[in-house]
Each structure stands twice: as structure tokens, then as C-alpha cells.
Design a protein around this motif. Structure first.
Motif, short mmCIF file in Angstrom:
data_model
loop_
_atom_site.label_atom_id
_atom_site.label_comp_id
_atom_site.label_asym_id
_atom_site.label_seq_id
_atom_site.Cartn_x
_atom_site.Cartn_y
_atom_site.Cartn_z
N GLU A 74 2.10 6.58 -6.97
CA GLU A 74 0.69 7.60 -7.28
C GLU A 74 1.16 8.92 -7.04
OE1 GLU A 74 -2.28 5.74 -5.51
OE2 GLU A 74 -2.48 4.36 -7.23
N SER A 75 2.15 9.35 -5.88
CA SER A 75 2.12 10.78 -5.61
C SER A 75 3.03 11.33 -6.66
CB SER A 75 2.66 10.87 -4.12
OG SER A 75 4.09 10.36 -4.10
N PHE A 76 3.91 10.47 -7.08
CA PHE A 76 5.12 11.04 -8.11
C PHE A 76 4.32 11.28 -9.44
CE2 PHE A 76 8.69 8.11 -5.98
CZ PHE A 76 8.68 9.16 -4.95
N PHE B 132 -0.69 -0.44 -11.84
CA PHE B 132 -1.53 -1.49 -10.88
C PHE B 132 -3.05 -1.02 -10.79
CE2 PHE B 132 0.26 2.14 -8.85
CZ PHE B 132 1.80 1.94 -8.55
N TYR B 133 -3.67 -1.74 -9.95
CA TYR B 133 -5.04 -1.68 -9.83
C TYR B 133 -5.62 -0.55 -8.70
CZ TYR B 133 -5.89 -5.78 -12.43
OH TYR B 133 -5.92 -6.52 -13.66
N SER B 134 -6.27 0.09 -9.24
CA SER B 134 -6.58 1.51 -8.33
C SER B 134 -7.21 1.01 -6.93
CB SER B 134 -7.56 2.35 -9.28
OG SER B 134 -8.16 3.39 -8.34
N ASN C 210 0.72 -1.23 0.06
CA ASN C 210 -0.04 0.06 -0.07
C ASN C 210 0.93 1.09 0.17
OD1 ASN C 210 -1.99 1.71 0.49
ND2 ASN C 210 -2.99 0.75 2.08
N MET C 211 1.89 1.32 0.96
CA MET C 211 2.80 2.38 0.86
C MET C 211 3.65 2.57 -0.51
SD MET C 211 4.28 1.63 4.73
CE MET C 211 5.70 2.35 4.58
N CYS D 225 -1.39 7.52 -16.22
CA CYS D 225 -0.52 8.51 -15.52
C CYS D 225 0.93 8.29 -15.94
CB CYS D 225 -0.61 8.03 -14.11
SG CYS D 225 -2.40 8.28 -13.29
N GLY D 226 1.58 9.49 -15.75
CA GLY D 226 2.92 9.61 -15.76
C GLY D 226 3.54 10.83 -15.06
#
Length: 428
Positions: free
Chosen positions: A228-230, A280-282, A221-222, A239-240
Motif C-alpha cells: 500500500e505504501s508503494f 486485497f481487503y482494506s 499485515n507487514m 490504486c496503482g
């Protein structure tokens, strides 16, 4: 399959002949008599050799192709850094003896010709891109200029030597194809410093770099939240990195996450999913797959075994792995004499008496560290008796926080040296 997909008919035929003639014999010798520093499968070694050749040979469509001799030498280089990349120095010497003397006489390879009186190995040579000749790494090692007016931050000092110049070249050969690299090695072999130095070469306006330090408490999770924050949303569920840039994520100590009761290292399974399926899965919308583009991974870890985890084989196959060995006596002395002479320089006001003694202190410190390492072995009661290159580095870190007004004769320098050795070694 790789030759059909990525190589032209010309170099494909040459490489197929070389692989069929020699690779089975070399791999058999490796699996019977040599000890890899981490468990590895034959398919991973073949894949690593192919990735190296892809990075070194011209593109399939290129007009100028290399000569047969040049391709043969690149094949030898790729064998050295696919099979030899998993070995320590003593096993590399055995592999070298096998390649040069070839007791089975099943094949003959165009290996570097070593001078009779030198301690050089075939691993100290590379194939020159333009001439196709075997060239010593020493010829492209630049001198480190220690600043005269200030002391640089100690952790950022990287004195170029054959080992880190060579590792930097190998990382670049793979990373420029947007493939993943893993460095393994004992503590103090400069894995993190080499990778950070490589990442700092990127143009920050086009290519961003991020570092994640794994620990035994890192959860999937971490990791997913950090990745995702990047990144920013681009189109739909894709996303990218922001502003259309590319990104390299450096994962330090990738083998540290804990292994659960079923023997799975779940944090690294999500790393594998990111590399394998590009996303990865949301976590917010169950069932929705988030694709992440323009991202590549570089990682570092300590040798597995002796209570230290390995990473899953399914993750390992995505990496090109290179073992960072401890430098021998000559490079160690060179590194610390550059730092010591750089600090104890005439320009800073140190007198000749102190500067002449520094030349003798460098090898003496190394010898003291080596003798301690051999004599003071860890036991169950004294498990902290582990002396690696970082301890030698710590002694010198203390030695260069000095000013000429205080250290102005041999006695004060030796008192300081004794104090630093006691602080690092005796305090254990």
C-alpha cells in the motif's frame, strides 16, 4: 482452452498435434525417473510451456506467422524450459538423452544437432527469432569490460555467461506478458543479481521497481502495508503505482515466512490474493476491497527441503519457475579470471610476474574450493560446513583490494592468496 483463446487456427493445429504426440511420454519419463527440485503438478508444467510459447510466437492477429519447422522448434524449446526448468544438470542430461534417443520411439522432435566432440547440451541452444534456426547462447553473450580506472562495487559485477544471459531471456519472455517469474537455486547461483540486472533495464520514467526481502518474521499485515505504501489512489477503490507508471515488485526469499501450526504459510496467501484477485481487503474499512493495478511480481527462493520451507501450491501455480544451476568449471574460471585480470591489469601498474601468476591462481582457487566442499561435509555438530559459490567469491573479493606498490612479486601475491583462503575456508 489456451489454443482456442490465444492462438490462431494455423499454429493451434500444429501445437495440438505436437502436444498429443509427445508430451504425455515426456511427462511420464519425467515423473518416473527424474527428480524435480521442488514439488510441481502436471498442470503447472503445461501452463508454463503455454506461457513460454505465448511469449515466443507472434500474436494471434499478426500477419506474418512462423513456418511449421520454426513452431516445432519453439515447442521443443518450451518443453526444455517447462519440464527441464525444474531439474538440476544431471537430470537435464537424462532428459536430453531421452529426447534425442527416444527409446520408446513414439515421437520424433526437431532437437538441436550437437557437435560430436563438445560438452554442449540441448539447453545451450535457443531458436533464433528471425531465422528459426537453433542458435548457441554463446553467440549472444557479450564480453564484460572491467573498468581500467576504478574498481566497481564487487556485489554489482555480473560477468555475462550462458547461464545468466539465458535466464535473463526466459525472465523477459514471461515478464513482457505481465506474468510472474520465480527463480529457484542454491545459494550463490546469482538469482538476485540476475533479477536486479533485468529490472535495471526498465525505463525508470515508465516502469518502477521495488524490492521486498522476506524473512521468517514477515507477516501478512507487514506485506499489505508495504504494498500500500508503494501505490497511490487512482479512482474510487482502485490504486496503482504513482504517475500512471507500471511497477514490478521483486520478493527475495519468498519461502522464508514461517508456517503456522495448521501448516499454512499465511504471508504467502496474501501474496497469492494480490496476484490472483489484483488486490486485497482494506484494513481501515472492513469489507472494502482495494484493487491494485499495473503491478507484477518477480520472486526468488532457495531450493525447498532439508528444513527449508516450500511455498503453497496455490501460489506456485501463478509463477513460471526456472531453476538456476551452479555453473560448471569453465564458466566459473571465466568469471573469476575476468575479475582478476581486470584488476591486476598493466594499466594499474602491476608487473608481468604478478599478472602471469594470476592466470594459475584462478583455477587453483576453484580446485581448492571444490576439494573443501567434497571433504568438509556438514554434520550435526558442524552444521556450518556449507561451502557454496559465495565463498569462492569472497576469496576473490579480498584478492582485488590491492595496490601495485604492495603486491609487486609472486611471493606477496601468494601470501595474500594464502591469507584470503585461510580467512574464508579455515575460519569455518
Amino acid at each position: 482452452g489456451w489454443i482456442k483463446r490465444d492462438r490462431s487456427n494455423y499454429d493451434g493445429d500444429i501445437l495440438m498435434r505436437l502436444f498429443e504426440q509427445s508430451f504425455p511420454f515426456i511427462y511420464r519419463y519425467f515423473s518416473l525417473y527424474l527428480k524435480a527440485k521442488m514439488p510441481v503438478l502436471e498442470c503447472m508444467i503445461v501452463s508454463q510451456a503455454c506461457k513460454l510459447l505465448n511469449g515466443l510466437l507472434p500474436l494471434k492477429e499478426a500477419k506474418d506467422q512462423f513456418t511449421v519447422q520454426h513452431i516445432e522448434r519453439l515447442y521443443v524449446f518450451s518443453i526444455m524450459w517447462s519440464i527441464g526448468a525444474f531439474l538440476e544438470l544431471d537430470d537435464r542430461a537424462r532428459l536430453q538423452a531421452y529426447l534425442l534417443n527416444n527409446p520408446d520411439s513414439n515421437f520424433s522432435l526437431d532437437t538441436p544437432i550437437l557437435p560430436a566432440d563438445s560438452e554442449d547440451t540441448i539447453f545451450d541452444y535457443f531458436v533464433h527469432e528471425k531465422t528459426g534456426a537453433w542458435t548457441h547462447w554463446n553467440l549472444i553473450v557479450t564480453e564484460y569490460m572491467y573498468p581500467k580506472d576504478h574498481d566497481p562495487e564487487y556485489a554489482s559485477i555480473l560477468v555475462p555467461n550462458v547461464d545468466n544471459v539465458r535466464t535473463d531471456f526466459l525472465i523477459h519472455t514471461i515478464a513482457k506478458q505481465h506474468k510472474a517469474v520465480l527463480l529457484i537455486g542454491e545459494q550463490g547461483t546469482a538469482k538476485t543479481v540476475i533479477i536486479q540486472a533485468y529490472l535495471n533495464k526498465y525505463n525508470a520514467e515508465k516502469h518502477v521497481q521495488k524490492t521486498i526481502n522476506f524473512s521468517s518474521a514477515t507477516s501478512p499485515n507487514m506485506f499489505q502495508r508495504v504494498i500500500e505504501s508503494f501505490v497511490d489512489k487512482r479512482v474510487g477503490t482502485t490504486c496503482g503505482p504513482p504517475a500512471g507508471k507500471k511497477m514490478t515488485v521483486f520478493i527475495d526469499d519468498i519461502n522464508l515466512p514461517s508456517i503456522n501450526e495448521w501448516g499454512d504459510q499465511i504471508t504467502n496467501e496474501i501474496v497469492r490474493q494480490l496476484m490472483e484477485q489484483n488486490g486485497f481487503y482494506s484494513l481501515e474499512k472492513p469489507g472494502e476491497f482495494t484493487t491494485i493495478v499495473d503491478i507484477q511480481v518477480i520472486a526468488a527462493m532457495i531450493h525447498p527441503g532439508g528444513g527449508r520451507n516450500d511455498i503453497p501450491q496455490r501460489l506456485k501455480r501463478h509463477f513460471c519457475t526456472f531453476n538456476c544451476t551452479l555453473p560448471s568449471n569453465v564458466p566459473i574460471d571465466k568469471i573469476f579470471s575476468v575479475i582478476a585480470k581486470g584488476h591486476y591489469a598493466k594499466e594499474r601498474g602491476f608487473n608481468d610476474e604478478v599478472r602471469s601468476l594470476i592466470d594459475k591462481v584462478v583455477p587453483a582457487t576453484r580446485r581448492l574450493w571444490q576439494l573443501t566442499k567434497v571433504k568438509m561435509l556438514p554434520t550435526p555438530a558442524k552444521f556450518h560446513y556449507v561451502f557454496n559459490l559465495r565463498d569462492l567469491s569472497r576469496i576473490w573479493q579480498g584478492m582485488i583490494n590491492t595496490i601495485p606498490q604492495v603486491v609487486n612479486n609472486e611471493k606477496s601475491l601468494l601470501t595474500l592468496w594464502k591469507h584470503e583462503c585461510s580467512r574464508v575456508i579455515c575460519d569455518r
